[in-house]
Design an enzyme around this catalytic site. Sequence first.
Site, PDB file in Angstrom:
ATOM      1  N   GLY A 141      -8.580  -7.041   4.421  1.00 26.23           N
ATOM      2  CA  GLY A 141      -9.385  -7.109   5.634  1.00 26.23           C
ATOM      3  C   GLY A 141      -8.785  -7.901   6.764  1.00 26.23           C
ATOM      4  O   GLY A 141      -9.393  -8.032   7.824  1.00 26.23           O
ATOM      5  N   HIS A 172     -15.759  -7.630   0.961  1.00 22.22           N
ATOM      6  CA  HIS A 172     -14.813  -8.545   1.600  1.00 22.22           C
ATOM      7  C   HIS A 172     -14.998  -9.969   1.086  1.00 22.22           C
ATOM      8  O   HIS A 172     -14.025 -10.652   0.732  1.00 22.22           O
ATOM      9  CB  HIS A 172     -15.014  -8.487   3.116  1.00 22.22           C
ATOM     10  CG  HIS A 172     -14.172  -9.472   3.870  1.00 22.22           C
ATOM     11  ND1 HIS A 172     -14.628 -10.722   4.220  1.00 22.22           N
ATOM     12  CD2 HIS A 172     -12.895  -9.387   4.327  1.00 22.22           C
ATOM     13  CE1 HIS A 172     -13.670 -11.374   4.871  1.00 22.22           C
ATOM     14  NE2 HIS A 172     -12.607 -10.587   4.960  1.00 22.22           N
ATOM     15  N   CYS A 231       9.827 -38.121  -9.409  1.00 28.21           N
ATOM     16  CA  CYS A 231       8.534 -38.739  -9.742  1.00 28.21           C
ATOM     17  C   CYS A 231       7.615 -38.840  -8.528  1.00 28.21           C
ATOM     18  O   CYS A 231       6.711 -39.661  -8.506  1.00 28.21           O
ATOM     19  CB  CYS A 231       8.731 -40.115 -10.372  1.00 28.21           C
ATOM     20  SG  CYS A 231       9.675 -41.266  -9.367  1.00 28.21           S
ATOM     21  N   SER A 286      16.110 -41.116 -10.348  1.00 31.23           N
ATOM     22  CA  SER A 286      14.792 -40.496 -10.235  1.00 31.23           C
ATOM     23  C   SER A 286      14.508 -40.336  -8.748  1.00 31.23           C
ATOM     24  O   SER A 286      14.515 -41.319  -8.007  1.00 31.23           O
ATOM     25  CB  SER A 286      13.718 -41.360 -10.888  1.00 31.23           C
ATOM     26  OG  SER A 286      12.440 -40.772 -10.718  1.00 31.23           O
ATOM     27  N   TYR A 316      13.871 -33.696 -15.703  1.00 27.43           N
ATOM     28  CA  TYR A 316      12.439 -33.869 -15.935  1.00 27.43           C
ATOM     29  C   TYR A 316      11.705 -34.019 -14.613  1.00 27.43           C
ATOM     30  O   TYR A 316      12.299 -34.323 -13.576  1.00 27.43           O
ATOM     31  CB  TYR A 316      12.163 -35.077 -16.845  1.00 27.43           C
ATOM     32  CG  TYR A 316      12.433 -36.420 -16.204  1.00 27.43           C
ATOM     33  CD1 TYR A 316      11.468 -37.067 -15.442  1.00 27.43           C
ATOM     34  CD2 TYR A 316      13.655 -37.064 -16.387  1.00 27.43           C
ATOM     35  CE1 TYR A 316      11.710 -38.303 -14.858  1.00 27.43           C
ATOM     36  CE2 TYR A 316      13.913 -38.300 -15.810  1.00 27.43           C
ATOM     37  CZ  TYR A 316      12.929 -38.914 -15.038  1.00 27.43           C
ATOM     38  OH  TYR A 316      13.173 -40.129 -14.456  1.00 27.43           O
ATOM     39  N   ARG A 323      -3.544   2.892   8.536  1.00 25.99           N
ATOM     40  CA  ARG A 323      -3.831   1.634   7.832  1.00 25.99           C
ATOM     41  C   ARG A 323      -2.592   0.747   7.770  1.00 25.99           C
ATOM     42  O   ARG A 323      -1.475   1.226   7.730  1.00 25.99           O
ATOM     43  CB  ARG A 323      -4.294   1.914   6.388  1.00 25.99           C
ATOM     44  CG  ARG A 323      -5.590   2.693   6.268  1.00 25.99           C
ATOM     45  CD  ARG A 323      -5.855   3.033   4.799  1.00 25.99           C
ATOM     46  NE  ARG A 323      -7.077   3.773   4.601  1.00 25.99           N
ATOM     47  CZ  ARG A 323      -8.261   3.227   4.307  1.00 25.99           C
ATOM     48  NH1 ARG A 323      -8.361   1.921   4.186  1.00 25.99           N
ATOM     49  NH2 ARG A 323      -9.331   3.972   4.142  1.00 25.99           N
ATOM     50  N   LYS A 354       0.826  -1.208   0.000  1.00 22.00           N
ATOM     51  CA  LYS A 354       0.000   0.000   0.000  1.00 22.00           C
ATOM     52  C   LYS A 354       0.860   1.258   0.000  1.00 22.00           C
ATOM     53  O   LYS A 354       0.654   2.176  -0.801  1.00 22.00           O
ATOM     54  CB  LYS A 354      -0.926  -0.012   1.212  1.00 22.00           C
ATOM     55  CG  LYS A 354      -1.956   1.111   1.228  1.00 22.00           C
ATOM     56  CD  LYS A 354      -2.925   0.929   2.393  1.00 22.00           C
ATOM     57  CE  LYS A 354      -3.744  -0.323   2.204  1.00 22.00           C
ATOM     58  NZ  LYS A 354      -4.708  -0.540   3.326  1.00 22.00           N
ATOM     59  N   ARG A 389      -3.324  -1.186  -6.390  1.00 21.80           N
ATOM     60  CA  ARG A 389      -2.496  -2.391  -6.306  1.00 21.80           C
ATOM     61  C   ARG A 389      -2.814  -3.244  -7.527  1.00 21.80           C
ATOM     62  O   ARG A 389      -3.854  -3.063  -8.181  1.00 21.80           O
ATOM     63  CB  ARG A 389      -2.790  -3.174  -5.032  1.00 21.80           C
ATOM     64  CG  ARG A 389      -4.234  -3.630  -4.909  1.00 21.80           C
ATOM     65  CD  ARG A 389      -4.557  -4.167  -3.539  1.00 21.80           C
ATOM     66  NE  ARG A 389      -5.999  -4.392  -3.371  1.00 21.80           N
ATOM     67  CZ  ARG A 389      -6.597  -4.559  -2.208  1.00 21.80           C
ATOM     68  NH1 ARG A 389      -5.895  -4.499  -1.091  1.00 21.80           N
ATOM     69  NH2 ARG A 389      -7.898  -4.779  -2.135  1.00 21.80           N
ATOM     70  N   MET A 439      -5.912  -7.292   8.470  1.00 15.01           N
ATOM     71  CA  MET A 439      -5.281  -6.485   9.518  1.00 15.01           C
ATOM     72  C   MET A 439      -6.126  -5.241   9.765  1.00 15.01           C
ATOM     73  O   MET A 439      -7.121  -5.010   9.091  1.00 15.01           O
ATOM     74  CB  MET A 439      -3.845  -6.138   9.118  1.00 15.01           C
ATOM     75  CG  MET A 439      -2.922  -7.334   9.160  1.00 15.01           C
ATOM     76  SD  MET A 439      -1.216  -6.913   8.776  1.00 15.01           S
ATOM     77  CE  MET A 439      -1.328  -6.458   7.065  1.00 15.01           C
TER      78      MET A 439
END
Length: 903
Positions: free
Chosen positions: A100, A451, A850, A782, A870, A91, A22, A335, A102
Amino acid sequence: MPKLVYDFTEGRKDLNDLLGGKGANLAEMAGLGLPVPPGFTITTEAYRAYLAAGREPAGLREAVSAHLAALEAKAGRALGEPGDPLLVSVRSGAKFSMPGMMDTVLNVGLNDVTLAGLAARTGDARFAWDSYRRLIQMFGKTVLGVPGEPFEDALDKAKRHKGVAADADLGVQELEILVGTFKGIVLAATGRPFPQDLRIQLDMAIRAVFDSWNGERAKLYRRREHIPDGLGTAVNVMAMVFGNLGADSGTGVAFTRDPGTGHAGVYGDYLQNAQGEDVVSGTRNTVPLQELERIDKRSYGRLLQIMRTLENHYRDLCDIEFTIERGRLWMLQTRVGKRTAEAAFRIAVELADEGLISMDEAVGRVGGDQLGRLAFPRFAAGPDARPIAAGIAASPGAAVGRAVFDSQTAVERARGGEPVVLVRRETNPDDLGGMIAATGIVTSRGGKTSHAAVVARGMGTACVCGVEELDVDTAGRRFTGPGGAVVAEGDIISVDGSSGAVYLGELPVVQSPVVRYFEGELDPRGPESDELVAAVHRILGHADAVRRLEVRANADTAEDAARARRFGAQGIGLCRTEHMFLGERRPLVERVILAGTGAERESALEALLPLQRADFAAILAEMDGLPVTMRLLDPPLHEFLPDLTELSVRVAVAEARGEPVEHDRRLLAAVRRLHEQNPMLGLRGVRLGLVVPGLFAMQVRAFAEAAAERAGAGGDPRGQIMVPLVGAARELEIVRADAERVLAEVAERTGVVFDVPIGTMIELPRAALTAGRIAEAAQFFSFGTNDLTQTTWGFSRDDVEGGFFTVYLDKGVFGTSPFETLDRDGVGRLIEIAAAEGRARRPGLELGVCGEHAGDPASVRYFHRVGLDYVSCSPFRVPIARLEAGRAAVLGAAEQSTDGDTR
């Protein structure tokens, strides 16, 4: 000493670690010359010092005083000035948006003296008294810890006494009485009067915002969103501007694009004669932002200009809070806006088409979790389906569950395995636990920026807001629809977050078009396709073009292999042969286990051979030209036998009845012989191959014969053999030598010679720590991260996830389950050691993974960074892994879990 406070004119948006999101964005807007009220930001460093010492750090009070003086000079008013008082808002502002979660305190600077000055300056006594009662109520609850119910009850009583429904309809007399009542509530609850010293008000508000970072709802939200606890919050102090000064004032929230769909346009909510909390709390129903053009055309036009400026500057969807004070527009926040998964893909592609971002950036703007949400099913509402209510489609998705009317009930029922839909008049931050537990959310108040809507979109939960005709009776635990339909707690309802409809009962669902595209049923360029499918196709296509990691699949049947290939898999990284031994083949396995002689065992294995060969032949056919890694039998043999207790009872009953039990007696003896206290650390994996002669040889022979048959028919089989649970190089050497003997025999007999690499799963800490020695015998590694996580942590996954993991998460032992996202410090360190030492001994050693982590977005990016070749995951996770492998490539080697954050 570090600088603890920054004026809005001193910061910029890339200082969000220090100034919070903010504060950094307010500074950026101020730097762009946009109308931002004067103010300053107390840094996250100040917060961390406050937390460490338990009090404000040295120099903070003096720095706040200096910046407050500068703010007063810019505003032309002073805090505590009787005739022309300055009021400020206080704020929070963390690095990542936590809507919402805090605390915020508005109207700081009002007391019994400055109240008259505010009324005189604005010429509006009602406004002054309303602002004062708001301050006492908010300050009492947020700063002093007074429960909110007494304030709400007193406010409701005042409205009932006057016979009005809205707060705005209370007059000066009622508000003056209400202020006195609120002061009495504070005094009764705290033993002290409401503070009249305005600097004390400011300092207490700042400390309350600091403390709210570790409030329960904030901690719960951070766990849900994987936001690190150590970031802390900044605090923003800003001169108040007032949207509740009459019809020429108001407040609103605007999005530069629709956060639900991603479509360009004018989206948002506006409220005349209101403060910002009235919009985001959902306590008052807003009007669409477009209505502002009729109400205040000049401000509307200026707002549209600012929205274009911000979107072009941030090159993304922007979420904007604004206030109009008597015809003058002020920007209170911007934001990068939260959005649904659907909107994220559309916006990324559209911004690339508009030239604001590159396709590399577009890939970085979306995440695998969002792609997974797009695969959720949708309702198939037929012509007979009639909604009982309709509201604002705030967050898309199809949710079915039992209606509940409070957060605690939602949590309790969800823990019991019931899907629930949370129904409220409006949600507030205290409802977060229930919102997380619910499959869907319905509110009778609020709009797309309330909210409920913002939090639901961030979580990917279906949400319908602002169902004005819905009469929600929380005390009676029921709601009544506009047609008179009554839904009681426990009744099943269906919530369509894409259309805004709420249905009674359970609606059928249909497959997502994105899944149909993955299955090859929907041409992304065809007439049946839509913008979303086309966007997914383009994003995945670019991810495939830039990624280094291959993506393979875990598949045990030809059907799984075919689906994996349709979903874009580049081979099979794990074919688990134990799944082929279940069902009707179990008696053949029993024959192997019960064999009393080598000849009996060979006979049983010979019976299994053609069945295994047919399995492998079908899989190799589906994956022709792509690698297929066959893992030799891994689980303990007891898993193929009856339960010890059940078999014991069966034998005892048969003996009592005089029935023949010879086979079951032999079986019971085998079950007892193979019974282990901890079978996952017992006779399994490579140990089976060494203890049960011929077992692995049969599997290798079946695989080799299937490959030879495929090659002889003109195919291109590419097989690999993987030995599980190796802990010592000698184990692998013995199994490899036997396997190579079998491969040579099959090649000589069939005349088909092909290369079949033999490697191992690294799933034990000892294997990782001796990887250099093991690599002398292994042609590939693997990493089996499921077992590697279990053996590194000493956890039994089957037990702990449903046991004490909740406590561990609550206490912050780890931020997310190590079975969900790879533990980099422990398990990851072992992987890095094994990779480095394995390749040092055998350059070019192929490395893959895997386990379940191969389909987890954050883990895939980590595997890219440490240089694996991979990942192999379930077929349904293949598109997610493809996308995340592409994101890893474009985000770069310095990837962190928050890179390309899509919160």
